[in-house]
Design a protein around this motif. Structure first.
Motif, mmCIF file in Angstrom:
data_model
loop_
_atom_site.group_PDB
_atom_site.id
_atom_site.type_symbol
_atom_site.label_atom_id
_atom_site.label_comp_id
_atom_site.label_asym_id
_atom_site.label_seq_id
_atom_site.Cartn_x
_atom_site.Cartn_y
_atom_site.Cartn_z
ATOM 1 N N ILE A 51 0.844 -1.193 0.000
ATOM 2 C CA ILE A 51 0.000 0.000 0.000
ATOM 3 C C ILE A 51 0.883 1.248 0.000
ATOM 4 C CG2 ILE A 51 -1.810 1.248 1.232
ATOM 5 C CD1 ILE A 51 -2.743 -1.471 0.272
ATOM 6 N N PRO A 71 -0.224 -4.316 -4.638
ATOM 7 C CA PRO A 71 -0.711 -5.289 -3.647
ATOM 8 C C PRO A 71 -1.343 -6.528 -4.270
ATOM 9 C CG PRO A 71 -1.464 -3.082 -3.096
ATOM 10 C CD PRO A 71 -0.734 -2.975 -4.381
ATOM 11 N N LYS A 72 -2.090 -6.322 -5.360
ATOM 12 C CA LYS A 72 -2.838 -7.467 -5.892
ATOM 13 C C LYS A 72 -1.913 -8.523 -6.498
ATOM 14 C CE LYS A 72 -4.002 -5.166 -10.283
ATOM 15 N NZ LYS A 72 -3.558 -6.014 -11.376
ATOM 16 N N PHE A 80 -7.722 -7.151 9.451
ATOM 17 C CA PHE A 80 -7.677 -5.838 10.090
ATOM 18 C C PHE A 80 -8.350 -5.863 11.460
ATOM 19 C CE2 PHE A 80 -7.812 -5.475 5.573
ATOM 20 C CZ PHE A 80 -6.928 -4.477 5.256
ATOM 21 N N TYR A 86 -16.809 -6.247 3.619
ATOM 22 C CA TYR A 86 -17.659 -5.374 2.814
ATOM 23 C C TYR A 86 -19.096 -5.513 3.290
ATOM 24 C CZ TYR A 86 -13.434 -5.866 0.089
ATOM 25 O OH TYR A 86 -12.130 -5.898 -0.292
ATOM 26 N N PRO A 98 -12.171 -12.079 -3.448
ATOM 27 C CA PRO A 98 -10.832 -12.087 -4.046
ATOM 28 C C PRO A 98 -10.723 -13.067 -5.219
ATOM 29 C CG PRO A 98 -10.714 -12.350 -1.661
ATOM 30 C CD PRO A 98 -12.159 -12.466 -2.043
ATOM 31 N N LEU A 101 -12.364 -11.699 -8.384
ATOM 32 C CA LEU A 101 -11.526 -10.747 -9.090
ATOM 33 C C LEU A 101 -10.459 -11.461 -9.907
ATOM 34 C CD1 LEU A 101 -11.060 -8.118 -6.258
ATOM 35 C CD2 LEU A 101 -12.502 -7.915 -8.266
ATOM 36 N N LYS A 149 -7.547 -17.082 -0.403
ATOM 37 C CA LYS A 149 -6.704 -16.805 -1.566
ATOM 38 C C LYS A 149 -5.481 -17.703 -1.617
ATOM 39 C CE LYS A 149 -6.194 -12.342 -0.611
ATOM 40 N NZ LYS A 149 -5.818 -10.944 -0.851
ATOM 41 N N ILE B 208 -7.887 -0.457 1.643
ATOM 42 C CA ILE B 208 -6.711 -1.330 1.701
ATOM 43 C C ILE B 208 -7.120 -2.768 1.426
ATOM 44 C CG2 ILE B 208 -4.900 -2.189 3.216
ATOM 45 C CD1 ILE B 208 -4.915 0.508 4.612
ATOM 46 N N ALA B 209 -8.228 -3.190 2.051
ATOM 47 C CA ALA B 209 -8.694 -4.560 1.836
ATOM 48 C C ALA B 209 -8.974 -4.787 0.359
ATOM 49 C CB ALA B 209 -9.953 -4.818 2.661
ATOM 50 N N ALA B 210 -9.589 -3.806 -0.290
ATOM 51 C CA ALA B 210 -9.912 -3.959 -1.706
ATOM 52 C C ALA B 210 -8.642 -4.090 -2.538
ATOM 53 C CB ALA B 210 -10.743 -2.771 -2.181
ATOM 54 N N LEU B 211 -7.643 -3.291 -2.195
ATOM 55 C CA LEU B 211 -6.381 -3.372 -2.931
ATOM 56 C C LEU B 211 -5.728 -4.726 -2.733
ATOM 57 C CD1 LEU B 211 -4.772 0.125 -2.313
ATOM 58 C CD2 LEU B 211 -5.510 -0.845 -4.481
ATOM 59 N N VAL B 212 -5.712 -5.184 -1.470
ATOM 60 C CA VAL B 212 -5.089 -6.467 -1.169
ATOM 61 C C VAL B 212 -5.866 -7.609 -1.829
ATOM 62 C CG1 VAL B 212 -4.638 -8.101 0.705
ATOM 63 C CG2 VAL B 212 -3.991 -5.714 0.959
ATOM 64 N N ASP B 213 -7.188 -7.467 -1.868
ATOM 65 C CA ASP B 213 -7.995 -8.509 -2.493
ATOM 66 C C ASP B 213 -7.831 -8.558 -4.003
ATOM 67 O OD1 ASP B 213 -8.978 -9.502 -0.178
ATOM 68 O OD2 ASP B 213 -10.873 -8.425 -0.231
ATOM 69 N N GLY B 214 -7.207 -7.525 -4.557
ATOM 70 C CA GLY B 214 -6.885 -7.603 -5.972
ATOM 71 C C GLY B 214 -7.711 -6.717 -6.878
ATOM 72 N N CYS B 215 -8.319 -5.671 -6.334
ATOM 73 C CA CYS B 215 -9.143 -4.788 -7.170
ATOM 74 C C CYS B 215 -8.270 -3.865 -8.008
ATOM 75 C CB CYS B 215 -10.024 -3.898 -6.289
ATOM 76 S SG CYS B 215 -11.400 -4.747 -5.575
ATOM 77 N N GLN B 219 -12.486 -1.671 -10.560
ATOM 78 C CA GLN B 219 -13.187 -2.660 -9.727
ATOM 79 C C GLN B 219 -13.425 -2.121 -8.329
ATOM 80 O OE1 GLN B 219 -10.313 -5.744 -10.432
ATOM 81 N NE2 GLN B 219 -11.779 -6.966 -11.600
#
Ligand SMILES: Nc1ncnc2c1ncn2[C@@H]1O[C@H](COP(=O)(O)OP(=O)(O)OP(=O)(O)O)[C@@H](O)[C@H]1O
Ligand SMILES: [Mg+2]
Lengths: 357, 321
Positions: A51, A71-72, A80, A86, A98, A101, A149, B208-215, B219
Motif C-alpha cells: 500500500i 498489492p494485488k 484488520f 464489505y 478475491p 476478481l 486466496k 486497503i482490503a480492496a487493494l489487497v484482495d486484488g481490485c 473494480q
C-alpha cells in the motif's frame, strides 16, 4: 515465502514513521511486530502489503524485489482490527470476492470458500451480511477471506484488539494453530506483548520507527538488549535503579546510596568500573527472606494469584510479587533479596545492555 | 429525599401507565417539529395547488369570482397539442442533465478529486462551487457572452475561428446543449460535494482490503465505493430529479422557452404568472404543477425501489430508549 526488509525507511513529509529497519523472516515463520502506539508497526505492515512504497530500502519476497509490485500481485492476505468486511456483501460474497476478481472458475471458487468456511466454523453463516454477525464471527470471516486466496504471506494488523478478553484468548490459540497447520509466513502487528509472546516465533520490537530487537520471546525476556525492550516487555514491568557496581574480591556488589545488592560475578563484571549504570530487576526475581535488604511495604495491589507489593527502601521502590497468604499490609517491615544471576545492566547514556551485545 | 424514593417505589401502578404513555408518545414528540414544518411548508401548498387546479381561477376571474370546474383543466392539458412535445422535452432535459451532469459528472469529479492530493481536490471542488453562488442572471449572461453570434462570443472568436469553423449564433443553433450545460455545471456541484464527502468517509481499511484482495481502480469503484455510497446516490438522484423537474430559471433566462426548449415547469410559469396576453391562468398553471408533483412522487418511489431503500434503512439496533 521469506519476507526480507533491507534498510527500509518510510517518511511522510518530515515525519519518519519507519527508520532503517532490517528484518528477515524464515519461510513459514510467525513474526510479531510489537511496539507502543505510533511506533510505525502499521506503516511497516502496509509497506509489506504494497500500500505504501518505502522511501528508502528494499523489500523482498523470496528474493524478488517487490518495491514496485502492486498489492494485488503480491498474493497476500490481510486481516484488520476493524475486520473491513464489505458490508453490502454476504459472508459468502466476502469470501469469494478475491477469487471473483481473479476469475477463478465458479465451482472451484465455491468449493474453496466452503472449505475455508468449514475450517473457520462459519459454514452456517454464509448468507448473512456482516452487520448481522458478532465481532468474533466477523473476525473469523475476515480471517477466512484472507486464507481463501491461499496467500504466500498473511498480514495481521491488531486483529484481536476489538474482541473481548475471553474471545481474544481463544482466537489467539486458534490463529496460532491455523498458522502452524498451514505454514504460511505470517506477520502480526500488535501492541499487546502477551499476544506477541504467546503467538510469535520471533518478535520484532519497534520504537519510534526503529527496530530495537528481533529475537524469540524468551530471549527478549531474559536477554533484553536495550533499556526500552527491558521496560516494555514483562508485566508487571521491570524495576530500574541507578547503581554503581564494584568488585569486592571475587564478589560483585551493586551499590546505590542506601542499598548494597550482591550480583553474580558473571553479570557484575560487565558493569563494574563504569560509574553509574542502570540496573534492572524483574519483580519475580525479588523474594522475601529473613536476612536481606530492609524495606517498608508502600502499596499492596492484589492480582489474584499474587500480590503486587511495592517495597520502599529510602527513596527507591521495588515492585515484587508476593504470596497473598502472607497477608502483607501497608507499613509492614520486610526484608528481601534479589536473585544475583538474574539482574540486568544498561548503559544510562546509550540505553544499551551491558550484558547482551 | 429517601422518603420520596420510598413513595415512588410504592405507587407503581400509575407510574407504569405514565411510562407506557411516554413510550407511546415519545417518538411522536421527537418528530413533531419536523412534522409541523413539513405540514406547513410542503403539504399545505400541495393541497392549495391541487385545490386551485380544480378551479377556473385567473386574472379575469380574480380571487372572488372563480368557480369550481372539476377536472376541466386536466382535460385541457391532455387535449392541448403542445403538451406532448413539452412532456417529451421535459423528460429529455431531466434525464440527460441528471445522468450526464447532476449524477454522472458529480460522481466523476468526486472520484477524481478524492484520488488526488487533498489540497488539490479541495481547491478544485471550491472552484466548481463558484457558479452556484453566482446570481443566476449574471451566470446566464456569462453563457450568453460565451455563445454570442459573430463577431462577438468567446466560442466564435477565440476557439472556433482559429480552427476554421464558421461562426454561428450558438444558442439558437444548439439550444438543448446550452440548456443542459448551463444547468448541468451548476447541478453537478451539489452531487460532487455529497459524493466526495461520502467517499472520503469510507474507512481506509476497506480501500486497503480492496487493494489487497486484488481490485483494479475500476473494480474498486464498482464493487466497493459505489455500493458504499448507495444512500447518497439515492438521495442525490431523487433530489436532483425533483429539482430539475421544477426548476426553470436558467432556461427562462437563456431561451425563455424559445427554440422548442419549453419544459413543463416553464410552461406552468408562462401560463400562470407571465402570460403574453396578460391573462394569468392560475387554475390551469396549478393543474400543470400538480402533474409535476405526481410525476415527482412516482419517480421518488421508483428510485427507492431501485436502490432497495428498505435495506438501507434497517431497523435500529437499539430497541428501547
Ligand atoms: N499517512 C500518513 N501520513 C502522515 N503520517 C503518518 C501516516 N501514517 C502514519 N503516520 C505517522 O507515522 C507514525 C507511525 O504510524 P503507524 O500507523 O505506523 O503507527 P502504529 O505503530 O501502527 O500505531 P498504532 O498502534 O496506534 O496503530 C505515526 O507518528 C503516524 O502519525
Ligand atoms: Mg497501527
Amino acid at each position: 515465502m521469506i519476507v526480507k526488509l533491507e534498510h527500509v525507511t518510510k517518511k511522510f513529509g518530515d515525519v519518519v514513521a519507519v527508520d532503517d529497519i532490517n528484518l528477515e523472516t524464515r519461510d513459514g515463520e510467525f513474526v510479531a511486530l510489537l511496539g507502543p502506539s505510533g511506533c510505525g508497526k502499521t506503516t511497516t505492515l502496509l509497506m509489506i502489503a504494497g500500500i505504501y512504497r518505502p522511501t528508502e530500502g528494499v523489500i523482498r519476497f523470496g528474493g524478488r524485489v517487490v518495491n514496485r509490485v502492486p498489492p494485488k500481485d503480491r498474493n497476500i492476505g490481510m486481516v484488520f482490527q476493524s475486520y473491513a468486511l464489505y458490508p453490502h456483501m454476504t459472508v459468502l460474497e466476502n469470501l469469494t470476492f478475491p477469487m471473483r476478481l481473479k476469475k477463478v472458475p465458479r465451482t472451484e471458487m465455491l468449493q474453496r470458500a466452503q472449505q475455508v468456511a468449514d475450517m473457520m466454523g462459519i459454514g452456517h453463516l454464509l448468507d448473512r451480511k456482516p452487520g448481522q454477525l458478532s465481532g468474533g464471527q466477523q473476525q473469523r470471516v475476515a480471517l477466512g477471506r484472507a486464507l481463501v486466496k491461499q496467500p504466500d504471506v498473511l498480514l495481521f494488523d491488531e486483529p484481536l484488539s476489538n474482541l473481548d478478553a475471553r474471545l481474544r484468548l481463544s482466537m489467539r490459540a486458534e490463529i496460532k494453530r491455523l498458522q502452524l497447520d498451514l505454514g504460511i509466513t505470517s506477520i502480526y502487528v500488535t501492541h499487546d506483548q502477551v499476544e506477541a509472546m504467546t503467538m510469535a516465533e520471533r518478535i520484532a520490537v519497534i520504537r519510534d520507527g526503529q527496530l530495537q530487537a528481533f529475537c524469540p520471546p524468551n530471549e527478549l525476556y531474559d536477554q533484553p538488549r536495550t533499556l526500552f525492550v527491558a521496560s516494555f516487555i514483562g508485566n508487571p514491568p521491570m524495576n530500574f535503579l541507578e547503581v554503581e557496581v564494584v568488585a569486592d574480591g571475587d564478589a560483585f556488589k551493586a551499590r546505590c546510596p542506601e542499598i548494597e545488592i550482591p550480583v553474580s560475578a558473571e553479570r557484575g563484571r560487565a558493569a563494574a568500573g563504569r560509574g553509574k549504570v542502570v540496573m534492572g530487576v524483574r519483580p519475580e526475581d525479588i523474594y522475601l527472606t529473613r536476612d536481606g535488604i530492609a524495606g517498608e511495604v508502600y502499596v499492596v495491589e492484589p492480582l489474584g494469584r499474587d500480590d503486587l507489593v511495592d517495597v520502599r527502601v529510602g527513596d527507591v521502590h521495588f515492585k515484587t510479587l508476593v504470596d497473598p497468604g502472607l497477608g502483607l499490609k501497608i507499613g509492614d517491615q520486610v526484608r528481601f533479596g534479589i536473585r544475583p544471576e538474574r539482574v540486568q545492566f544498561f548503559d544510562p547514556r546509550t540505553e544499551h545492555s551491558l550484558l547482551w551485545n | 429525599m429517601s422518603e420520596d424514593i420510598a413513595r415512588m417505589g410504592q405507587c407503581k401502578g400509575p407510574n407504569r401507565l405514565l411510562d407506557h404513555l411516554r413510550r407511546a408518545w415519545g417518538p411522536f414528540l421527537f418528530m413533531a417539529p419536523a412534522t409541523i414544518l413539513v405540514l406547513i411548508f410542503f403539504l399545505a401548498p400541495v393541497i392549495i395547488i391541487i385545490g386551485i387546479s380544480l378551479t377556473n381561477m385567473s386574472s379575469a376571474t380574480g380571487f372572488k369570482n372563480w368557480a369550481w370546474i372539476g377536472l376541466q383543466n386536466y382535460g385541457k392539458i391532455f387535449r392541448n397539442p403542445k403538451s406532448g412535445t413539452i412532456f417529451r422535452n421535459t423528460v429529455f432535459y431531466v434525464l440527460v442533465t441528471l445522468s450526464l451532469f447532476n449524477v454522472g459528472m458529480a460522481l466523476v469529479v468526486a472520484l477524481l478529486t478524492t484520488h488526488v492530493p487533498r489540497r488539490g481536490g479541495f481547491l478544485f471542488r471550491s472552484l466548481w462551487l463558484l457558479p452556484r453562488i453566482t446570481p443566476s442572471v449574471v451566470y446566464i449572461m456569462m453563457w450568453n457572452y460565451i455563445a454570442a453570434d459573430a463577431p462577438y462570443g468567446i466560442l466564435n472568436r477565440h476557439l472556433l475561428t482559429p480552427l476554421g469553423v464558421k461562426p454561428t449564433n450558438w444558442v439558437p443553433a444548439q439550444p438543448w446543449a446550452f440548456v443542459i450545460l448551463t444547468n448541468g455545471f451548476i447541478g453537478a456541484s451539489f452531487g460532487m460535494i455529497i459524493f466526495s464527502s461520502a467517499i472520503e468517509s469510507i474507512p481506509r481499511d476497506y480501500m486497503i482490503a480492496a487493494l489487497v484482495d486484488g481490485c483494479s481502480l475500476w473494480q474498486r469503484i464498482r464493487y466497493v465505493i459505489l455500493p458504499m455510497i448507495r444512500w447518497p446516490l439515492l438521495f442525490v438522484t431523487t433530489y436532483q430529479t425533483l429539482s430539475l423537474l421544477t426548476s426553470f430559471e436558467y432556461i427562462l433566462l437563456l431561451t425563455d422557452g424559445q427554440f422548442n426548449t419549453e419544459v413543463w415547469s416553464l410552461w406552468a410559469y408562462h401560463r400562470a404568472l407571465n402570460n403574453y396576453w396578460g391573462n394569468f391562468q392560475w387554475g390551469f398553471g396549478a393543474a400543470l404543477a400538480t402533474i409535476l408533483v405526481i410525476v415527482g412522487i412516482v419517480m421518488a418511489v421508483v428510485y427507492m425501489r431501485y436502490f432497495q431503500f428498505t435495506e438501507l434503512v434497517q431497523e435500529p439496533r437499539i430497541e428501547a430508549l
